[in-house]
Design a protein around this motif. Structure first.
Motif, mmCIF file in Angstrom:
data_model
loop_
_atom_site.group_PDB
_atom_site.id
_atom_site.type_symbol
_atom_site.label_atom_id
_atom_site.label_comp_id
_atom_site.label_asym_id
_atom_site.label_seq_id
_atom_site.Cartn_x
_atom_site.Cartn_y
_atom_site.Cartn_z
ATOM 1 N N THR A 239 0.848 -1.195 0.000
ATOM 2 C CA THR A 239 0.000 0.000 0.000
ATOM 3 C C THR A 239 0.881 1.242 0.000
ATOM 4 O OG1 THR A 239 -1.786 -1.099 1.206
ATOM 5 C CG2 THR A 239 -1.768 1.304 1.247
ATOM 6 N N VAL A 240 0.552 2.197 -0.859
ATOM 7 C CA VAL A 240 1.260 3.477 -0.903
ATOM 8 C C VAL A 240 0.229 4.599 -0.907
ATOM 9 C CG1 VAL A 240 3.310 2.596 -2.058
ATOM 10 C CG2 VAL A 240 1.388 3.407 -3.416
ATOM 11 N N VAL A 259 -3.309 3.607 -2.868
ATOM 12 C CA VAL A 259 -3.318 2.475 -3.792
ATOM 13 C C VAL A 259 -2.785 1.242 -3.068
ATOM 14 C CG1 VAL A 259 -2.392 1.523 -5.938
ATOM 15 C CG2 VAL A 259 -2.960 3.956 -5.798
ATOM 16 N N THR A 260 -3.569 0.192 -3.057
ATOM 17 C CA THR A 260 -3.119 -1.102 -2.551
ATOM 18 C C THR A 260 -3.074 -2.089 -3.708
ATOM 19 O OG1 THR A 260 -4.043 -0.743 -0.332
ATOM 20 C CG2 THR A 260 -3.618 -3.022 -0.994
ATOM 21 N N SER A 275 -8.809 5.934 -1.033
ATOM 22 C CA SER A 275 -8.623 7.321 -1.486
ATOM 23 C C SER A 275 -9.758 8.203 -0.978
ATOM 24 C CB SER A 275 -8.566 7.355 -3.009
ATOM 25 O OG SER A 275 -7.508 6.564 -3.495
ATOM 26 N N ASP A 276 -9.545 9.504 -1.051
ATOM 27 C CA ASP A 276 -10.529 10.466 -0.551
ATOM 28 C C ASP A 276 -11.863 10.359 -1.277
ATOM 29 O OD1 ASP A 276 -9.058 11.587 1.464
ATOM 30 O OD2 ASP A 276 -8.489 13.392 0.354
ATOM 31 N N ASP A 277 -12.878 10.925 -0.636
ATOM 32 C CA ASP A 277 -14.156 11.099 -1.311
ATOM 33 C C ASP A 277 -13.973 12.024 -2.508
ATOM 34 O OD1 ASP A 277 -15.367 9.560 0.622
ATOM 35 O OD2 ASP A 277 -16.105 11.268 1.781
ATOM 36 N N GLN A 278 -14.950 12.006 -3.416
ATOM 37 C CA GLN A 278 -14.892 12.911 -4.559
ATOM 38 C C GLN A 278 -14.755 14.339 -4.071
ATOM 39 O OE1 GLN A 278 -18.921 11.829 -5.972
ATOM 40 N NE2 GLN A 278 -19.321 14.033 -6.027
ATOM 41 N N THR A 279 -14.088 15.159 -4.862
ATOM 42 C CA THR A 279 -13.774 16.517 -4.456
ATOM 43 C C THR A 279 -14.769 17.517 -5.025
ATOM 44 O OG1 THR A 279 -12.321 16.832 -6.357
ATOM 45 C CG2 THR A 279 -11.327 15.968 -4.332
ATOM 46 N N LEU A 280 -14.812 18.688 -4.415
ATOM 47 C CA LEU A 280 -15.635 19.778 -4.934
ATOM 48 C C LEU A 280 -15.071 20.286 -6.245
ATOM 49 C CD1 LEU A 280 -17.971 21.795 -4.467
ATOM 50 C CD2 LEU A 280 -16.337 23.243 -3.224
ATOM 51 N N GLY A 281 -13.728 20.318 -6.360
ATOM 52 C CA GLY A 281 -13.067 20.786 -7.568
ATOM 53 C C GLY A 281 -12.905 19.691 -8.602
ATOM 54 N N PRO A 282 -12.282 20.019 -9.754
ATOM 55 C CA PRO A 282 -12.347 19.160 -10.941
ATOM 56 C C PRO A 282 -11.248 18.110 -11.093
ATOM 57 C CG PRO A 282 -11.344 21.238 -11.530
ATOM 58 C CD PRO A 282 -11.673 21.336 -10.063
ATOM 59 N N VAL A 283 -10.703 17.572 -9.975
ATOM 60 C CA VAL A 283 -9.643 16.580 -10.097
ATOM 61 C C VAL A 283 -10.165 15.147 -9.991
ATOM 62 C CG1 VAL A 283 -7.878 18.164 -9.258
ATOM 63 C CG2 VAL A 283 -9.074 16.679 -7.625
ATOM 64 N N ASN A 284 -11.489 14.975 -9.979
ATOM 65 C CA ASN A 284 -12.066 13.635 -9.956
ATOM 66 C C ASN A 284 -11.780 12.915 -11.270
ATOM 67 O OD1 ASN A 284 -13.707 14.004 -7.389
ATOM 68 N ND2 ASN A 284 -14.520 15.669 -8.653
ATOM 69 N N PHE A 349 3.031 2.515 -9.891
ATOM 70 C CA PHE A 349 4.414 2.094 -10.123
ATOM 71 C C PHE A 349 5.156 1.861 -8.809
ATOM 72 C CE2 PHE A 349 4.875 3.904 -14.654
ATOM 73 C CZ PHE A 349 4.896 2.640 -15.193
ATOM 74 N N GLU A 350 4.977 2.777 -7.866
ATOM 75 C CA GLU A 350 5.692 2.646 -6.603
ATOM 76 C C GLU A 350 5.270 1.368 -5.875
ATOM 77 O OE1 GLU A 350 6.585 5.106 -2.451
ATOM 78 O OE2 GLU A 350 5.240 5.957 -3.958
ATOM 79 N N ALA A 351 3.966 1.092 -5.854
ATOM 80 C CA ALA A 351 3.477 -0.102 -5.169
ATOM 81 C C ALA A 351 3.970 -1.377 -5.850
ATOM 82 C CB ALA A 351 1.947 -0.077 -5.113
ATOM 83 N N LEU A 352 3.922 -1.407 -7.179
ATOM 84 C CA LEU A 352 4.434 -2.576 -7.901
ATOM 85 C C LEU A 352 5.930 -2.764 -7.648
ATOM 86 C CD1 LEU A 352 2.533 -2.253 -11.297
ATOM 87 C CD2 LEU A 352 2.335 -4.135 -9.672
ATOM 88 N N GLY A 353 6.663 -1.657 -7.590
ATOM 89 C CA GLY A 353 8.099 -1.738 -7.350
ATOM 90 C C GLY A 353 8.446 -2.290 -5.984
#
Length: 576
Positions: A239-240, A259-260, A275-284, A349-353
């Motif tokens: 998990t990372v 990410v697990t 991960s966090d709940d959906q955001t108010l802003g547009p990064v979903n 990538f980090e988790a797979l590594g």
């Protein structure tokens, strides 16, 4: 499986790959806007009659979207016929990454028999909405990000049928740059129709049933290639966690991504539920778009030479939580999802590594962001809109340095040349260079990012979507982090303003806007990097003399020569 069948499948793969490559270049060369022609934010794919992507080269971030898009066509229309054309830009209705992306789908037939689909997705410089360019960091609802065109049949009857004038009229009334939009759209339509014709010709040459058998074999081959490699990976779980600067609205609140990865036998699961709940802003990110990031990470580590196909869906499972970042509700804005996507790939990538020796990489510099500049220019008798996609850098891996000044991960996007910008807009590019010491130090150094300085020759309003202003690209295995992104404006009176890396900025004539991307992370202990390689970095301008000493323990004298005795002493002291 006969030899003839295998040869037919390989011949089909070769022809499909060659055709997609040809069509992709045609898409670039036919475009009107710099966004498609220079930045190359567009792609095309050929799919089976069941909507399965068959071969590599789906283009920037779009690979996973094609499956959902074409399957929606099949679900909704049971009367497909030669000459049909479908269009949409709806993220939730049809799996499109965000509203500025227009998708075109054309079914391919032999007689009355459906044999497959040609489909393309291309970013438009404007698709309506609350701001020019459509996608911004200010949106709190999907409606603010542009006109929403649900999956719609816009032509039928023949391969040259005109598009529905009612639908085209609605689009024309909502976009701010109709000449650019329709020029790009017609180029996209023409190339997608050519793709359908090529697929029909291939089916006629091989026979419909033979071609369908080839398609099935290609997907089976892709599945076996992935399973064979994953079966050799150690079973385990890792998990990372990482963070995005903000959602664009709540500027002081970082956005958490967790990410697990679970490897079991010849399959792998990615769990995004932490991960966090959906955001108010547009990064979903919509589910279809998040799939692309996860699939890319697996394919890159397991079978990079094989490339993307929908066979990966048989091997990789993805868990997510409704109402979260990666499974948002229908009205959640998604215009800046590319920022989230790059961070998701980093963490995959980090988790797979952590589980697979030699897999993964240090974090990249991220998306690099977009720059949209709305110019007020008397020479152009109105307002003009400049839209660019910028790159950053790739993270280092277990046996190689990262790549500098490029768009990261699975994208063919390019940075618009200086000459093109200066010939089309009231702007002068004073500097465009790689930044010394921007790369994370390591046994293998991260890639360096860019600095780009714009001199405004007319009043302008700038809208920038970007990230990594607070959380740098992470180094791994002892490697150091990359530099942070920055934005500043030197006003014509000499004052300098430091600004958030994402937001809206106003420019006056002869103001200087400087944008710096974030550098990528390093891999491994920097003190294990050979001293002569560090010296070469210093001579190339990638590393300063000061950083060579402080981070690598390599002493460079005033002649820019290696001080071997000083280096031995410095590294001995560091080890102690």
């Amino acid at each position: 499986m006969t030899t003839a069948t295998v040869l037919a499948a390989e011949l089909a793969r070769s022809r499909l790959n060659a055709t997609i490559g040809e069509l992709t270049q045609l898409l670039y060369r036919s475009a009107y806007s710099t966004l498609m022609r220079e930045s190359r934010d567009c792609s095309i794919s050929l799919l089976s009659d069941r909507g399965e992507a068959l071969v590599d080269r789906p283009g920037p971030f779009h690979g996973s979207s094609y499956n959902y898009l074409v399957k929606r066509v099949l679900e909704r229309y049971d009367d497909l016929a030669p000459g049909d054309v479908f269009m949409t830009n709806h993220p939730y209705d049809a799996g499109i990454p965000h509203t500025p992306d227009l998708a075109v789908v054309v079914p391919a037939f032999v007689g009355d028999t459906l044999v497959g689909f040609s489909a393309s997705i291309a970013h438009k410089s404007d698709f309506g909405g609350s701001v020019i360019g459509s996608a911004s960091m200010d949106a709190t609802q999907l409606y603010q990000e542009g006109l929403l065109l649900p999956l719609t049949r816009v032509a039928r009857g023949s391969a040259e049928a005109e598009l529905d004038p009612g639908v085209m009229g609605i689009i024309a009334a909502n976009v701010r740059t109709p000449d650019l939009f329709f020029g790009d759209m017609r180029a996209q339509l023409g190339v997608t129709r050519v793709g359908a014709a090529r697929l029909s010709a291939l089916a006629e040459r091989t026979g419909v049933e033979v071609l369908r058998g080839c398609f099935a074999m290609l997907l089976d081959q892709g599945e076996r290639a992935l399973r064979d490699v994953i079966a050799g990976w150690p079973d385990g779980e890792a998990t990372v966690t990482g963070f995005l600067d903000s959602d664009g609205i709540r500027l002081d609140t970082p956005v958490k991504i967790a990410v697990t990865v679970r490897i079991a036998g010849d399959s792998v699961e990615f769990d995004l539920t932490g991960s966090d709940d959906q955001t108010l802003g547009p990064v979903n990110m919509t589910k279809m778009y998040a799939d692309s990031a996860v699939f890319y990470a697996v394919i890159s580590c397991a079978a990079p030479d094989f490339g993307f196909s929908d066979s990966v869906r048989r091997v990789v499972t993805i868990k997510r939580r409704p109402g979260s970042l990666f499974d948002p509700n229908t009205l959640a804005p998604v215009g800046a999802a590319t920022s989230m996507q790059h961070r998701l790939v980093d963490l995959c990538f980090e988790a797979l590594g952590m589980l697979v020796p030699g897999a993964g990489s240090a974090h990249s510099g991220g998306s690099g962001g977009t720059v949209g500049i709305e110019w007020a220019s008397a020479e152009q008798r109105g307002r003009s809109f400049q839209y660019e996609v910028l790159g950053t850098a790739m993270g280092a891996v277990h046996d190689s340095d990262g790549v500098s000044g490029v768009t990261a991960y699975y994208t063919n996007l390019g940075i618009t040349p200086v000459e093109v910008l200066e010939s089309q807009y009231p702007v002068r590019i004073n500097r465009f260079e790689l930044i010394t010491d921007s790369a994370g130090a390591g046994r293998y150094r991260g890639g360096l990012s860019y600095r780009r300085e714009y001199e405004a020759l007319a009043p302008a309003s700038v809208r920038r979507r970007s990230e990594r202003g607070r959380f740098p690209a992470r180094g791994v295995a002892g490697g150091h982090d990359g530099s942070l992104a920055t934005v500043s404006i030197r006003r014509s009176d000499g004052t300098v303003e430091r600004l958030p890396v994402a937001g809206r900025y106003e420019l006056h004539p002869h103001d200087l806007l400087t944008i710096e991307g974030s550098g990528a992370g390093g891999y491994g202990d920097p003190r294990e990097r050979p001293a002569d390689v560090v010296l070469a970095d210093v001579r190339a301008g990638a590393v300063s003399v000061q950083a060579a000493a402080a981070e690598y323990g390599v002493v460079i004298d005033e002649r820019i020569e290696l001080d071997e005795a000083g280096t031995r002493l410095a590294r001995q002291e560091a080890r102690r």
